[in-house]
Design a protein around this motif. Structure first.
Motif, PDB file in Angstrom:
ATOM      1  N   VAL A 126       1.481  -7.232 -35.173  1.00  0.00           N
ATOM      2  CA  VAL A 126       2.046  -8.083 -36.219  1.00  0.00           C
ATOM      3  C   VAL A 126       1.664  -9.533 -35.964  1.00  0.00           C
ATOM      4  CG1 VAL A 126       4.165  -8.892 -37.272  1.00  0.00           C
ATOM      5  CG2 VAL A 126       3.930  -6.512 -36.626  1.00  0.00           C
ATOM      6  N   ILE A 127       1.107 -10.172 -36.977  1.00  0.00           N
ATOM      7  CA  ILE A 127       0.653 -11.559 -36.852  1.00  0.00           C
ATOM      8  C   ILE A 127       1.466 -12.431 -37.799  1.00  0.00           C
ATOM      9  CG2 ILE A 127      -1.320 -13.100 -37.086  1.00  0.00           C
ATOM     10  CD1 ILE A 127      -3.093 -10.680 -36.700  1.00  0.00           C
ATOM     11  N   THR A 128       1.996 -13.492 -37.297  1.00  0.00           N
ATOM     12  CA  THR A 128       2.685 -14.459 -38.153  1.00  0.00           C
ATOM     13  C   THR A 128       2.733 -15.809 -37.453  1.00  0.00           C
ATOM     14  OG1 THR A 128       4.732 -15.004 -39.264  1.00  0.00           O
ATOM     15  CG2 THR A 128       4.936 -13.782 -37.242  1.00  0.00           C
ATOM     16  N   ILE A 129       2.685 -16.872 -38.237  1.00  0.00           N
ATOM     17  CA  ILE A 129       2.803 -18.211 -37.668  1.00  0.00           C
ATOM     18  C   ILE A 129       3.888 -18.979 -38.386  1.00  0.00           C
ATOM     19  CG2 ILE A 129       0.397 -18.307 -36.937  1.00  0.00           C
ATOM     20  CD1 ILE A 129      -0.192 -19.936 -39.453  1.00  0.00           C
ATOM     21  N   ARG A 130       4.680 -18.259 -39.193  1.00  0.00           N
ATOM     22  CA  ARG A 130       5.713 -18.941 -39.977  1.00  0.00           C
ATOM     23  C   ARG A 130       7.093 -18.619 -39.420  1.00  0.00           C
ATOM     24  NH1 ARG A 130       4.614 -16.479 -45.658  1.00  0.00           N
ATOM     25  NH2 ARG A 130       6.587 -17.522 -46.079  1.00  0.00           N
ATOM     26  N   LYS A 131       7.919 -19.604 -39.271  1.00  0.00           N
ATOM     27  CA  LYS A 131       9.265 -19.380 -38.737  1.00  0.00           C
ATOM     28  C   LYS A 131      10.143 -18.626 -39.719  1.00  0.00           C
ATOM     29  CE  LYS A 131       9.729 -23.188 -35.481  1.00  0.00           C
ATOM     30  NZ  LYS A 131      10.542 -24.353 -35.104  1.00  0.00           N
ATOM     31  N   ASP A 132       9.964 -18.881 -40.999  1.00  0.00           N
ATOM     32  CA  ASP A 132      10.808 -18.234 -41.997  1.00  0.00           C
ATOM     33  C   ASP A 132      10.203 -16.921 -42.460  1.00  0.00           C
ATOM     34  OD1 ASP A 132       8.641 -19.392 -43.189  1.00  0.00           O
ATOM     35  OD2 ASP A 132       9.731 -20.084 -44.973  1.00  0.00           O
ATOM     36  N   PHE A 133       9.537 -16.249 -41.535  1.00  0.00           N
ATOM     37  CA  PHE A 133       8.865 -14.993 -41.853  1.00  0.00           C
ATOM     38  C   PHE A 133       9.893 -13.952 -42.293  1.00  0.00           C
ATOM     39  CE2 PHE A 133       6.678 -11.026 -40.817  1.00  0.00           C
ATOM     40  CZ  PHE A 133       5.493 -11.263 -41.488  1.00  0.00           C
ATOM     41  N   SER A 134       9.593 -13.237 -43.365  1.00  0.00           N
ATOM     42  CA  SER A 134      10.553 -12.302 -43.952  1.00  0.00           C
ATOM     43  C   SER A 134      10.051 -10.879 -43.840  1.00  0.00           C
ATOM     44  CB  SER A 134      10.803 -12.637 -45.431  1.00  0.00           C
ATOM     45  OG  SER A 134      11.582 -11.636 -46.032  1.00  0.00           O
ATOM     46  N   LEU A 135      10.994  -9.928 -43.752  1.00  0.00           N
ATOM     47  CA  LEU A 135      10.634  -8.524 -43.697  1.00  0.00           C
ATOM     48  C   LEU A 135      10.045  -8.024 -45.003  1.00  0.00           C
ATOM     49  CD1 LEU A 135      13.592  -6.938 -41.745  1.00  0.00           C
ATOM     50  CD2 LEU A 135      11.269  -7.227 -40.967  1.00  0.00           C
ATOM     51  N   ASP A 136      10.132  -8.806 -46.069  1.00  0.00           N
ATOM     52  CA  ASP A 136       9.590  -8.377 -47.343  1.00  0.00           C
ATOM     53  C   ASP A 136       8.074  -8.216 -47.284  1.00  0.00           C
ATOM     54  OD1 ASP A 136      12.069  -8.334 -48.442  1.00  0.00           O
ATOM     55  OD2 ASP A 136      11.939 -10.360 -49.278  1.00  0.00           O
ATOM     56  N   GLN A 178      -7.328  -8.100 -55.651  1.00  0.00           N
ATOM     57  CA  GLN A 178      -7.429  -6.645 -55.559  1.00  0.00           C
ATOM     58  C   GLN A 178      -6.260  -6.050 -54.789  1.00  0.00           C
ATOM     59  OE1 GLN A 178     -11.072  -5.180 -53.747  1.00  0.00           O
ATOM     60  NE2 GLN A 178     -11.184  -3.549 -55.257  1.00  0.00           N
ATOM     61  N   ILE A 179      -5.898  -6.669 -53.698  1.00  0.00           N
ATOM     62  CA  ILE A 179      -4.811  -6.115 -52.891  1.00  0.00           C
ATOM     63  C   ILE A 179      -3.448  -6.416 -53.496  1.00  0.00           C
ATOM     64  CG2 ILE A 179      -4.413  -8.073 -51.327  1.00  0.00           C
ATOM     65  CD1 ILE A 179      -4.307  -5.971 -49.061  1.00  0.00           C
ATOM     66  N   ARG A 190      -4.230 -13.249 -42.960  1.00  0.00           N
ATOM     67  CA  ARG A 190      -3.264 -14.351 -42.989  1.00  0.00           C
ATOM     68  C   ARG A 190      -3.048 -14.852 -44.414  1.00  0.00           C
ATOM     69  NH1 ARG A 190      -1.970 -16.333 -38.049  1.00  0.00           N
ATOM     70  NH2 ARG A 190      -3.261 -15.745 -36.282  1.00  0.00           N
ATOM     71  N   ARG A 191      -4.089 -14.807 -45.218  1.00  0.00           N
ATOM     72  CA  ARG A 191      -3.940 -15.206 -46.621  1.00  0.00           C
ATOM     73  C   ARG A 191      -2.957 -14.278 -47.331  1.00  0.00           C
ATOM     74  NH1 ARG A 191      -7.934 -18.294 -49.335  1.00  0.00           N
ATOM     75  NH2 ARG A 191      -7.640 -16.953 -51.150  1.00  0.00           N
ATOM     76  N   TRP A 192      -3.061 -12.979 -47.051  1.00  0.00           N
ATOM     77  CA  TRP A 192      -2.167 -12.016 -47.697  1.00  0.00           C
ATOM     78  C   TRP A 192      -0.737 -12.182 -47.204  1.00  0.00           C
ATOM     79  CZ3 TRP A 192      -6.279  -7.874 -46.281  1.00  0.00           C
ATOM     80  CH2 TRP A 192      -7.377  -8.032 -47.123  1.00  0.00           C
ATOM     81  N   ALA A 193      -0.593 -12.583 -45.954  1.00  0.00           N
ATOM     82  CA  ALA A 193       0.753 -12.860 -45.452  1.00  0.00           C
ATOM     83  C   ALA A 193       1.359 -14.045 -46.205  1.00  0.00           C
ATOM     84  CB  ALA A 193       0.700 -13.150 -43.955  1.00  0.00           C
ATOM     85  N   TYR A 194       0.539 -15.037 -46.478  1.00  0.00           N
ATOM     86  CA  TYR A 194       1.014 -16.204 -47.225  1.00  0.00           C
ATOM     87  C   TYR A 194       1.362 -15.815 -48.663  1.00  0.00           C
ATOM     88  CZ  TYR A 194       1.025 -20.802 -49.425  1.00  0.00           C
ATOM     89  OH  TYR A 194       1.390 -21.928 -50.139  1.00  0.00           O
ATOM     90  N   LEU A 195       0.592 -14.890 -49.240  1.00  0.00           N
ATOM     91  CA  LEU A 195       0.853 -14.428 -50.603  1.00  0.00           C
ATOM     92  C   LEU A 195       1.968 -13.398 -50.667  1.00  0.00           C
ATOM     93  CD1 LEU A 195      -2.843 -14.007 -51.841  1.00  0.00           C
ATOM     94  CD2 LEU A 195      -1.254 -15.843 -52.432  1.00  0.00           C
ATOM     95  N   ALA A 196       2.507 -13.017 -49.501  1.00  0.00           N
ATOM     96  CA  ALA A 196       3.625 -12.057 -49.410  1.00  0.00           C
ATOM     97  C   ALA A 196       3.253 -10.714 -50.017  1.00  0.00           C
ATOM     98  CB  ALA A 196       4.880 -12.615 -50.066  1.00  0.00           C
ATOM     99  N   ALA A 197       2.136 -10.163 -49.584  1.00  0.00           N
ATOM    100  CA  ALA A 197       1.736  -8.826 -50.039  1.00  0.00           C
ATOM    101  C   ALA A 197       2.629  -7.799 -49.346  1.00  0.00           C
ATOM    102  CB  ALA A 197       0.272  -8.571 -49.684  1.00  0.00           C
ATOM    103  N   GLN A 198       3.438  -7.121 -50.117  1.00  0.00           N
ATOM    104  CA  GLN A 198       4.386  -6.153 -49.561  1.00  0.00           C
ATOM    105  C   GLN A 198       3.678  -4.818 -49.374  1.00  0.00           C
ATOM    106  OE1 GLN A 198       7.764  -6.050 -52.114  1.00  0.00           O
ATOM    107  NE2 GLN A 198       8.301  -8.188 -51.779  1.00  0.00           N
ATOM    108  N   ARG A 199       3.229  -4.582 -48.172  1.00  0.00           N
ATOM    109  CA  ARG A 199       2.459  -3.383 -47.874  1.00  0.00           C
ATOM    110  C   ARG A 199       2.893  -2.791 -46.540  1.00  0.00           C
ATOM    111  NH1 ARG A 199       1.719  -4.549 -52.278  1.00  0.00           N
ATOM    112  NH2 ARG A 199      -0.226  -4.804 -53.472  1.00  0.00           N
TER     113      ARG A 199
END
Length: 851
Positions: A304-314, A261-262, A285-294
């Motif tokens: 802002v929540i992230t646990i990934r080093k290669d976190f992108s502004l996208d 849906q999102i 966190r699931r949406w962050a993994y799916l790279a939901a651009q919102r």
């Protein structure tokens, strides 16, 4: 080498953030997150017991209490507790001669959910807490819990003995039920205006297509109700509503539905609201993994929540957080600079990795960051001046500590006044008394803020609005961009910085709409069975405009004196127009009318001069004079149609036209009848000779004219012509014309003229074969044929034209038909009189010889 490279990258990103932050001065700060140690998927909660002693605090007291590794996310909590208790202990007017300190509840800061589940299951018989003595006499010390309300709820429900608890997390209405939880209090302010603040922000950026993600509980449903009502008032729509169930088992059965849906929704702005340490955070966190651009809009706890080093502004186009306005603690910076690490077992260098908020002014005063090293944090803190900002939870904790301190202070005073000092001064056993005093505490903190524990539903709560960005290597940037204060006038409630720069770079505001906004000149057409935010765009109807605000439901019709431009974006002033003499066409028609009327006068003078000639006598001089005079007025009446119309000219146009043409046609009819009767009387015994000699055919003229006068009188009496404005024929012009009034009367007049013309034509046609010498039957026939042809052609052409062209057609028809009569009847006679004089004389001589 790898560590050196990683540090270099982090340093460069940090420097970049400081430079970027300097452009958004004065309200911004930055944060470093420790992604190496994320302490599990969910945030941990903490619970503390605040106690008082009459003796000084032992040197190793906190080393014994904090005998575990503090999670990076919880450094702020411990630093605030250490700072607040130290500040209170230095205050001679609050708990004098007493030591104020805290102790920890087992396991809460390490694994909240697991610890509570293990401790408070029905199968568990363990109800023990550190610093809780199961002796003969129960002690009622106040406990601080947070930031998750589920922690306080579980403790309040499952605790065997009543305990006074202060929740320092976000306000939750579940904990406000004092009938169910009589000893649970909250220090946070209730979000009474959060929905208004969020809608105001979306209105500012013109976001109308919004997604909503909430927890499926009373708090989430209340926000949904408030948001939906507020959004409907301002024409916004909810693209989707994800109500995340609280139970993990139920959530997992629907997780893919929420994800789909999102990810498929066209809404680029999503509001997320609910508790941390919940299925809502798992879903996020699931949406962050799916790279939901919102673009996310949320409260302060959802940083802002992230646990990934290669976190992108996208992923994050920007996260707007609403936090209750807090007052800066100026002494907190000094405390961190001078804190005794032997007394407080908190590694400040580790805390800088886990939690730091620095004022952006350091980027202005220090262009070089040579001294910034994590290995020498205390030295760096001592050399650099900066202001530190607490999170909303940390600020609530600071106020909660002071609320408990003031409560203990009042309890001790009551003991002194009642002379009940047998027990230790800092030992309290009556929880009801503690709760009663805590509930009524109202005090002013050292920074000047008034805190009233009895009333936390502040209707004028002020919100600070911040944008949080994330960069690779765990570098986070959080910028305060504005505020919202509901007690100001509506136009001044929201303040947003004008130089806002988005996470993706640039100042262009991202859009979030179901349909592209209609530009000026278009209007919205709503699609059937779809929310009003989804629509199509269509051109405005003729002479209607939509201005530059665009997105208009209905186009605005231009006033009568104005007209729409080609783009239909605004109205232009119309120009008044009419068939004027100054125009080439008006001048030409006027000249033609004058020329023909002059020519007719010359013909009349010619006939008067040669009235004794046979050709003039043979054509009935009187009827010829009447016809020529009527034709003069027919030509001149066309001048009434040229120039600026007025009431008199509008009436005269039709009446003079009708009357004089009736005279002309009836004269032609009389001449035709005369010709026919003149040849019929040659028959022996014919009685027409008397009628002809008495001038009976001439009675046709007054009779026909009288009928036309009666018709015109009825026309003027019922619905006379009047001045009218034609704004449809020519764009941008108001054409002043004479409205016929009664269209039926106008056509009836024309019909009457047509019937006379047809009658004349029929009579002349029957006399066409009479002897040719001075017989004008053929000329009369041809003149009537021309007249009828002109007016038969006139009717369809007249009705197919508009504006000034109609007037031109009518004037041309008058001139053409009058010229036809003049030319067909009198031109041949003038030719004989002026050119073929010998023929006219010969006939005269023969006539004399005959007599």
């Amino acid at each position: 080498m790898k560590k050196m490279c990683a540090f270099t990258i982090s340093f460069l990103l940090l420097k970049f953030s400081l430079i970027l932050c300097s452009f958004t001065e004065p309200s911004c700060f930055w944060r470093i997150q420790n992604n190496e140690d994320n302490d599990g998927d969910l945030r941990t909660d903490c619970g503390f017991v605040l106690i008082t002693y009459e003796e000084p605090i032992e040197e190793n007291f906190y080393n014994n209490v904090i005998n575990f590794r503090i999670p990076a996310r919880r450094y702020e909590v411990f630093l605030v507790l250490l700072f607040a208790t130290d500040e209170i202990n230095r205050n001679p007017y609050l708990l004098p001669n007493m030591s104020f300190m805290f102790s920890r509840i087992v396991g809460m800061c390490e694994d909240t959910l697991g610890s509570l589940e293990r401790k408070y299951t029905p199968q568990s018989n363990s109800w023990k807490f550190i610093n809780y003595n199961c002796g003969i006499q129960e002690v009622c010390d106040v406990q601080l819990t947070g930031p998750s309300w589920t922690t306080s709820l579980k403790l309040a429900i499952n605790s065997r003995n009543p305990k006074v608890r202060v929740f320092f997390g976000p306000f939750n209405p579940n904990l406000s039920d004092h009938d169910q939880f009589p000893y649970v209090y909250q220090v946070a302010t209730k979000d009474t205006c959060l929905s208004h603040a969020m809608v105001s922000l979306m209105l500012h950026f013109r976001w109308t297509w919004i997604g909503l993600v909430i927890t499926d509980d009373d708090q989430g449903i209340q926000l949904l109700t408030d948001l939906r009502e507020e959004m409907q008032r301002h024409g916004m729509c909810l693209a989707f509503v994800n109500m995340i169930p609280e139970t993990m088992q139920i959530y997992m059965t629907k997780a893919k539905i929420y994800d789909n849906q999102i990810m498929t929704s066209s809404a680029k702005v999503v509001i997320i609201y609910g508790e941390m340490n919940s299925t809502l955070e798992v879903s996020f966190r699931r949406w962050a993994y799916l790279a939901a651009q919102r673009i996310w809009i949320t409260t302060s706890q959802w940083d802002v929540i992230t646990i990934r080093k290669d976190f992108s502004l996208d992923f994050f186009h920007g996260t707007f957080t609403f936090a209750h306005h807090t007052v800066e603690l100026p002494k907190f910076r000094n405390f961190m600079q001078t804190m005794n690490t032997s007394k407080y077992p908190v590694d400040i260098s580790q805390s800088m990795l886990g939690w730091n908020y620095f004022n952006c002014s350091i980027s202005k005063n220090n262009s070089k960051m040579d001294y910034f090293t994590f290995n020498n944090a205390l030295e760096w803190l001592a050399q650099h001046k900066f202001d530190m900002f607490l999170s909303e939870e940390g600020y609530n904790l600071y106020n909660a500590v002071y609320a408990v301190a003031h409560t203990y202070h009042e309890l001790i005073l009551q003991k002194v006044e009642s002379h009940k000092m047998a027990k230790p001064k800092g030992l309290f056993t009556d929880c009801q008394q503690v709760a009663s005093l805590l509930k009524t505490r109202a005090f002013t903190t050292p920074v000047g803020e008034l805190v009233n524990m009895n009333h936390r539903e502040n209707q004028c709560v002020k919100y600070d609005i911040s944008v949080a960005w994330n960069f690779p290597q765990g570098l986070g940037l959080k910028v305060k961009i504005g505020s919202y204060f509901p007690c100001f006038p509506q136009s001044q409630q929201l303040h947003i910085s004008e130089d806002l720069e988005w996470a993706t770079g640039g100042t262009l505001v991202p859009t979030s709409m179901c349909s592209v906004a209609c530009i000026a000149g278009f209007r919205k057409i709503h699609q059937k069975q779809v929310t009003h935010c989804c629509f199509d765009c269509a051109h405005c109807p003729e002479n209607e405009v939509s201005n530059e605000t665009a997105d208009m439901e209905q186009c605005v019709r231009c006033p009568d004196d104005k007209y729409a431009n080609l783009e239909q974006t605004y109205c232009l002033q119309r120009v008044v127009s009419f068939l004027a003499y100054e125009e080439p066409l008006g001048m030409a028609l006027g000249c033609i009318a004058l020329c023909f009327s002059t020519l007719t006068v010359l013909v009349l003078f010619t006939f008067l001069k040669y009235k004794d000639t046979p050709i003039v006598k043979a054509n009935n001089c009187l009827l010829s004079y009447i016809l020529l005079i009527s034709l003069i007025f027919c030509f001149l009446c066309s001048l009434l149609f040229i120039g600026h119309p007025n009431h008199i000219t509008c009436i005269l146009q039709q009446t003079t036209f009708g009357v004089f043409f009736t005279v002309a046609i009836s004269t032609v009819l009389a001449k035709t009848i005369t010709v026919v009767m003149a040849f019929k009387i040659t028959t022996p015994g014919n009685r027409m000779k008397g009628m002809l000699t008495s001038g009976a055919p001439n009675l046709v003229i007054p009779i026909c004219t009288l009928i036309q006068l009666v018709l015109c009188g009825i026309w003027l009496g019922t619905s006379p012509p009047f001045i009218d404005q034609d704004m449809q024929s020519e764009p941008g012009k108001i054409i002043i014309i004479c409205n016929k009034g009664s269209i039926f009367a106008f056509h009836f007049t024309l019909g009457y003229l047509g019937s006379l013309a047809l009658m004349s034509f029929a009579v002349a046609f029957l006399a066409r074969n009479l002897p040719d010498r001075f017989n004008e039957a053929k000329f009369l026939t041809f003149s009537m044929l021309v007249f009828c042809s002109v007016w038969i052609t006139f009717l369809p052409v007249y009705h197919s034209t508009k504006g000034k062209v109609m007037v031109v057609v009518e004037v041309f028809s008058i001139l053409a038909s009058s010229a036809g009569l003049l030319g067909c009847i009198f031109v041949p006679k003038c030719y004989v009189i002026l050119v073929r004089t010998d023929s006219n004389f010969l006939q005269k001589y023969k006539d004399k010889f005959h007599y």
